[in-house]
Scaffold this active site. Structure first.
Site, PDB file in Angstrom:
ATOM      1  N   SER A  64       6.706   5.984 -15.555  1.00 24.66           N
ATOM      2  CA  SER A  64       6.615   4.963 -14.500  1.00 24.66           C
ATOM      3  C   SER A  64       5.641   3.832 -14.827  1.00 24.66           C
ATOM      4  O   SER A  64       5.812   3.134 -15.828  1.00 24.66           O
ATOM      5  CB  SER A  64       6.244   5.689 -13.204  1.00 24.66           C
ATOM      6  OG  SER A  64       6.193   4.825 -12.137  1.00 24.66           O
ATOM      7  N   THR A 501      -1.743  12.766  -9.821  1.00 23.06           N
ATOM      8  CA  THR A 501      -1.197  12.378 -11.122  1.00 23.06           C
ATOM      9  C   THR A 501      -2.258  12.203 -12.204  1.00 23.06           C
ATOM     10  O   THR A 501      -1.920  12.120 -13.383  1.00 23.06           O
ATOM     11  CB  THR A 501      -0.453  11.024 -11.018  1.00 23.06           C
ATOM     12  OG1 THR A 501      -1.401  10.037 -10.590  1.00 23.06           O
ATOM     13  CG2 THR A 501       0.690  11.064 -10.038  1.00 23.06           C
ATOM     14  N   ARG A 506      -9.517   9.758  -5.607  1.00 22.49           N
ATOM     15  CA  ARG A 506      -9.321   8.376  -5.155  1.00 22.49           C
ATOM     16  C   ARG A 506     -10.031   8.133  -3.829  1.00 22.49           C
ATOM     17  O   ARG A 506     -10.048   9.001  -2.957  1.00 22.49           O
ATOM     18  CB  ARG A 506      -7.833   8.085  -4.973  1.00 22.49           C
ATOM     19  CG  ARG A 506      -7.069   8.197  -6.252  1.00 22.49           C
ATOM     20  CD  ARG A 506      -5.750   7.445  -6.199  1.00 22.49           C
ATOM     21  NE  ARG A 506      -4.883   7.877  -7.285  1.00 22.49           N
ATOM     22  CZ  ARG A 506      -5.003   7.454  -8.536  1.00 22.49           C
ATOM     23  NH1 ARG A 506      -5.931   6.592  -8.879  1.00 22.49           N
ATOM     24  NH2 ARG A 506      -4.187   7.914  -9.471  1.00 22.49           N
TER      25      ARG A 506
HETATM   26  C1  16G Z   1       3.409   9.153  -8.047  1.00 20.67           C
HETATM   27  C2  16G Z   1       4.351   9.092  -6.887  1.00 20.67           C
HETATM   28  C3  16G Z   1       3.979   7.962  -5.978  1.00 20.67           C
HETATM   29  C4  16G Z   1       2.554   8.117  -5.510  1.00 20.67           C
HETATM   30  C5  16G Z   1       1.636   8.258  -6.683  1.00 20.67           C
HETATM   31  C6  16G Z   1       0.279   8.648  -6.198  1.00 20.67           C
HETATM   32  C7  16G Z   1       6.701   9.616  -6.893  1.00 20.67           C
HETATM   33  C8  16G Z   1       8.034   9.300  -7.470  1.00 20.67           C
HETATM   34  N1  16G Z   1       5.708   8.878  -7.363  1.00 20.67           N
HETATM   35  O1  16G Z   1       3.520   8.033  -8.844  1.00 20.67           O
HETATM   36  O2  16G Z   1       4.847   8.020  -4.893  1.00 20.67           O
HETATM   37  O3  16G Z   1       2.150   7.022  -4.756  1.00 20.67           O
HETATM   38  O4  16G Z   1       2.109   9.290  -7.531  1.00 20.67           O
HETATM   39  O5  16G Z   1      -0.522   8.961  -7.264  1.00 20.67           O
HETATM   40  O6  16G Z   1       6.541  10.504  -6.065  1.00 20.67           O
HETATM   41  P1  16G Z   1      -1.922   9.637  -7.069  1.00 20.67           P
HETATM   42  O7  16G Z   1      -1.700  10.999  -6.450  1.00 20.67           O
HETATM   43  O8  16G Z   1      -2.481   9.688  -8.437  1.00 20.67           O
HETATM   44  O9  16G Z   1      -2.709   8.741  -6.165  1.00 20.67           O
HETATM   45 ZN    ZN Z   2       7.795   4.121 -10.954  1.00 20.63          ZN
END
Ligand code: 16G
Ligand code: ZN
Length: 546
Positions: A64, A501, A506
């Protein structure tokens, strides 16, 4: 299951010993060089999932908005949704099994999940434009093949296009034809139908500059351009011919830095938008006459779309219910506007598309968007049937026209997943139909100034949350500290959550500022609120804003 063959092929995709990865919010994501074994194993797992659900399963190779050096993989479930949570656990176990244990773990999963190994399996595969994606998708194919699954490799596609293919294949073509041509035809037909009667043909309304993040969105928009060129003229930037993927451009950069992407010529008041690297997110933006940058994020997109849908329903005279689903990151102004001015119910879920998607399925019309620009609209089967029926039955011309419009809106949204291309066409159609400029859209409400930052901590799991991530549960005392702090500022709100992720925590804060828009928020966030919160998180008070 031929365990000897699995062992033999697995040795060609060896797991670096000691490497532990987790199937997170959007699958596995890390440096591309650590992912070969994960890809092979996800090929195996996709076959089991396909056998278990007796459906086509998707495997998308992408990271992504992450940097070009990263990569990732996620599985797509039968109706185009994210993988079911119990299978996320299977995915994590399989990816982390040491080489010699892997066949046994695979067997365990098939027993636990009651997979009929005699069942046929069919997998569809897609990938983004990262230099490592082609080889990694080949490793997925190796996994599929060794378990004797059938597959179709769509090659370069956006993430939402792959979700669309899975959805089409599992509904016997009812949702659409499972080809790129089918996708372009379906969307462009709905878009052209929607916009054909619009009076306004001025360029200002019809032209759009698109920052493609140097990713797959550029290739696919180029393919699609001529299907919609009579209704929309797009000019592509960051199309991957020069720049690096997601570097200083794209939806994530624009949203998190709140500044224009590099590589895009922006004149004042020109309508612009940015996709992310796999084209499942979109945000709009423009420079005003004073050169100030204005960001129109997922919240404002949700507002535009839901007000349009609500008007159409009023016109048709049907009382289908609409719900808007957001996350804690939604700007407080957007939530207030939706609830108080538009009078639509708003719900908050945890971050991550699967949570929003799930909640949105509870309504006749569920609008969901993350502030970062990922979102779509879901229509329940009953609502869709009703609307299609009304287009035939209604006699009143105005009501009939509104029902037809809504029918085209249904077809224009990608209901399998948030989709930058599809959302862009919906937004462009609405702006044209409502005769709205980007400035007028922006003026619906004023975002509260806000800041986000990430903090590296030894163990992000020390933070646990509740209430859709808006309240901290552990460590004790942190929520009280946040409460004490936000009390001091008007309309202020802050929360802390572990990322799904990345290995970070955060922090988000927003507050009204009466003094000066920017100066004041910097003071609140920079000198006071965020460092304080961060200070509690990392056990020390330190200044984070230079
Ligand atoms: C991923 C998610 C996105 C979310 C982000 C948060 C999907 C397809 N993508 O990219 O929706 O906003 O994670 O990331 O679900 P974080 O947990 O690192 O803040
Ligand atoms: Zn994306």
């Amino acid at each position: 299951m031929d365990l000897d063959a699995i062992t033999e092929y697995s040795a060609l995709h060896p797991k670096p010993s000691g490497l532990i990865l987790q199937y997170g919010t959007a699958g596995f994501r890390t440096k591309a060089e650590h992912l070969d074994h994960v890809m092979f194993r996800m090929g195996l797992l996709a076959v089991l999932r396909s056998k278990q659900t007796k459906s086509t399963i998707g495997v998308m190779v992408t990271a992504s908005h992450n940097p070009e050096e990263d990569n990732g993989v996620k599985l797509v479930d039968p109706l185009g949704e994210m993988l079911a949570p119990s299978w996320e656990e299977h995915a994590t176990c399989l990816a982390n099994a040491e080489e010699q244990d892997m066949p046994r773990v695979l067997m365990d999963i098939s027993v636990k999940a009651a997979v009929n190994l005699q069942q046929d399996a069919f997998i569809v595969i897609g990938r983004d434009t990262r230099p490592t994606s082609e080889k990694l998708s080949q490793s997925v194919i190796d996994g599929v093949t060794v378990l004797e699954g059938q597959f179709h490799d769509y090659g370069l596609v956006t993430t939402p296009q792959l979700h669309y293919m899975v959805y089409c294949r599992n509904t016997s073509g009812q949702y659409g034809e499972a080809t790129l041509e089918g996708y372009y035809q379906k969307l462009s037909k709905a878009f052209m139908e929607l916009t054909k009667q619009t009076l306004c043909s001025e360029d200002e309304y019809r032209s759009l500059k698109v920052d493609c993040a140097n990713g797959i969105g550029a290739l696919k928009l180029k393919e699609m351009e001529h299907y919609v060129s009579q209704g929309l003229s797009v000019q592509l930037f960051n199309d991957g011919t020069k720049g690096k993927l997601n570097h200083l451009c794209g939806a994530d950069f624009v949203k998190s830095h709140q500044k224009p992407p590099q590589g895009m010529e922006m004149k004042s008041n020109e309508k612009c938008c940015s996709f992310d690297g796999d084209a499942d997110r979109i945000v709009y933006h423009y420079l005003d006459v004073d050169g100030h940058f204005h960001l129109i994020d997922g919240d404002k997109i949700a507002t535009l779309i839901s007000s349009f849908l609500k008007e159409l329903l009023l016109e048709i005279g049907e009382s289908l219910n609409i719900g808007v689903v957001q996350t804690a990151y939604a700007n407080g102004s957007s939530t207030r506007y939706l609830e108080e001015v538009m009078k639509v119910p708003v719900y908050c879920t945890k971050t991550g598309v699967k949570h929003l998607h799930h909640k949105a399925q509870e309504f006749d019309i569920g609008v969901y968007f993350e502030a970062n620009g990922h979102g779509t609209v879901l229509f329940s089967k009953a609502a869709e049937t009703k609307i299609r029926q009304l287009t035939k039955e209604l006699e009143d011309e105005k009501r009939k026209a509104a029902a037809k419009m809504l029918e085209n809106v249904i077809d224009l949204f990608n209901q399998a997943a948030g989709d930058a291309i599809s959302d862009m066409l919906v937004i462009e159609a609405i702006l044209t139909l409502k005769d709205l400029t980007i400035q007028q859209w922006d003026a619906l409400y004023m975002d509260l100034p806000n800041r986000q930052l990430k903090v590296k901590v030894a163990d992000r799991q020390v933070i646990s949350t509740t209430d859709a991530e808006r309240q901290v549960v552990t460590p004790p005392g942190l929520q009280e500290a946040i409460n004490d702090l936000v009390k001091k500022y008007k309309l202020s709100r802050a929360f802390v959550r572990p990322s799904g992720t990345e290995d970070v925590v955060r922090v988000y804060a927003e507050a009204d500022s009466q003094v000066s828009w920017d100066g004041s928020i910097e003071r609140i966030c920079g000198e006071s609120l965020i460092p304080w919160v961060v200070g509690v998180v990392v056990g020390e008070k330190r200044k984070l804003f230079q």
